[in-house]
Enzyme design. Structure first.
Site, PDB file in Angstrom:
ATOM      1  N   SER A 199       3.608 -20.068   5.454  1.00 42.21           N
ATOM      2  CA  SER A 199       3.851 -18.638   5.528  1.00 42.21           C
ATOM      3  C   SER A 199       3.182 -18.058   6.775  1.00 42.21           C
ATOM      4  O   SER A 199       3.548 -18.392   7.887  1.00 42.21           O
ATOM      5  CB  SER A 199       3.345 -17.972   4.239  1.00 42.21           C
ATOM      6  OG  SER A 199       4.067 -16.798   3.982  1.00 42.21           O
ATOM      7  N   LYS A 251       6.156   7.492   0.036  1.00 43.74           N
ATOM      8  CA  LYS A 251       4.769   7.258   0.412  1.00 43.74           C
ATOM      9  C   LYS A 251       4.168   6.171  -0.466  1.00 43.74           C
ATOM     10  O   LYS A 251       3.369   5.358  -0.027  1.00 43.74           O
ATOM     11  CB  LYS A 251       3.961   8.559   0.268  1.00 43.74           C
ATOM     12  CG  LYS A 251       2.468   8.401   0.541  1.00 43.74           C
ATOM     13  CD  LYS A 251       2.225   7.922   1.967  1.00 43.74           C
ATOM     14  CE  LYS A 251       0.730   7.778   2.246  1.00 43.74           C
ATOM     15  NZ  LYS A 251       0.475   7.241   3.593  1.00 43.74           N
TER      16      LYS A 251
END
Length: 370
Positions: A199, A251
């Site tokens: 990763s 948000k």
């Protein structure tokens, strides 16, 4: 009496509930006390640390070439008799003396011509990166790269011994950018994977001119993940309300304590997909020959399999590379050690515990992991 006997278990049940609530309240009080104590320690430590100023680090340089020669010499003393060793030592001493004379002559001639660069002997600079989830080790990597770039000359190379299972996207993006500085300076960069570069770790590895892997090292995992627990049902069970105020529709999408919606999940998954696309584009830019549709599935492979897929270029260990370089280069291991401030020492255990909780419960949920 019969009715009283029948109702007794109910009364006991109520007593047990009250006792549980009292115990639970006492438990919360203890936790609050510990948290307050930890915060107090951290505040005091920070105040003391601010007076000390920024912590300074120290650059450690280890001559791996010399260490290798000493190891070989030590073993050979058990393989040969004194007569042979003395004769060879005499021959080596003469050869070293002749080499030194030739070197002095070469430097003098270069000094007269004004081209001392021509006398530079090749070096291999060895760096190590053992990455955590938040890649905090990038602070040391930055200093190490800066030091190498300050002294490296044409003919020098860099070997990074990498070990990381990945972590936060922005953190490993910065770590990759530090390695890009080496490439931008024109220094050949080899990255060796002895255990794992998955990763975010592979995001760093793909920067290299050459990726070398041990046969059973774990490589790949080109994917993105985010996870977090949700305690909303537990809070509802105890009639505890959770409020979260935001400005901006997205948000905050998923939350640990609020009730998550399908719309929030869809938006968050969209963000993960966008991050995955950026990740794949990054890999494509640095290793264009890879079949991304085949390898960017989030799967990982062992070294030999990764070699067949083109994720790595050669099957070797970092030890093989270092020993081979010791034969014709000066091999220097560069390690930057951050000196701990008094604040860090005082906050030590508490700080680590707090970091682990925040990383696992918050950062993993709100920030994608590669």
């Amino acid at each position: 009496m019969g009715n009283f006997g029948y109702n007794t278990p109910i009364l006991k049940g109520e007593d047990n509930t009250l006792e549980f609530l009292l115990d639970y309240g006492l438990f919360l009080a203890k936790i609050a006390t510990v948290v307050i104590a930890i915060i107090a320690i951290l505040v005091i430590a920070k105040a003391v640390g601010s007076k000390q100023g920024a912590a300074k680090g120290e650059l450690e340089v280890t001559d791996l070439s010399e260490r290798y020669k000493n190891t070989v010499s030590q073993l050979e003393h058990h393989l040969h008799d004194d007569t042979f060793l003395k004769a060879r030592a005499k021959t080596e001493k003469k050869a070293e003396k002749d080499k030194q004379k030739a070197r002095e002559k070469e430097v003098k001639q270069a000094a007269k011509s004004g081209d001392l660069k021509a006398t530079h002997e090749p070096h291999l600079f060895v760096l190590d990166f053992n990455g955590s989830i938040d890649a905090k080790e990038v602070a040391s990597l930055r200093e190490e790269v800066t030091a190498v770039l300050a002294v490296a000359k044409e003919g020098d190379e860099v070997l990074l011994r990498l070990e990381s299972g990945g972590g936060m996207v922005h953190a490993y993006g910065l770590a990759s950018s530090q390695l890009d500085r080496i490439k931008a300076a024109g220094l050949p960069l080899t990255i060796s994977v002895d255990k794992v570069a998955a990763s975010g770790g592979y995001m760093m590895a793909c920067i290299a001119d050459k990726i070398v892997s041990a046969p059973f090292a774990i490589v790949g995992s080109i994917g993105v993940i985010a996870q977090l627990p949700n305690f909303n049902k537990v809070l509802k069970k105890f009639d505890i309300e959770y409020e979260q105020l935001t400005a901006g529709e997205y948000k905050r999408t998923l939350t640990m304590f609020g009730e998550n919606t399908d719309k929030a999940r869809e938006k968050f998954k969209q963000e993960l997909e966008e991050t995955h696309v950026l990740f794949k584009d990054f890999i494509r830019d640095h290793r264009p020959e890879l079949d991304l549709e085949k390898v960017a599935t989030g799967e990982h492979w062992f070294g030999t399999q990764a070699h067949e897929l083109g994720l790595v270029d050669e099957i070797k260990t970092s030890d093989d590379l270092v020993i081979e370089a010791c034969k014709n280069k000066t091999v220097l291991a560069i390690h930057y050690t951050q000196k701990k401030k008094l604040a860090d020492k005082l906050a030590g255990v508490a700080g680590k515990a707090a970091d682990n909780v925040l990383l696992k419960l918050i950062e993993r949920g709100q920030k994608p992991i590669v």
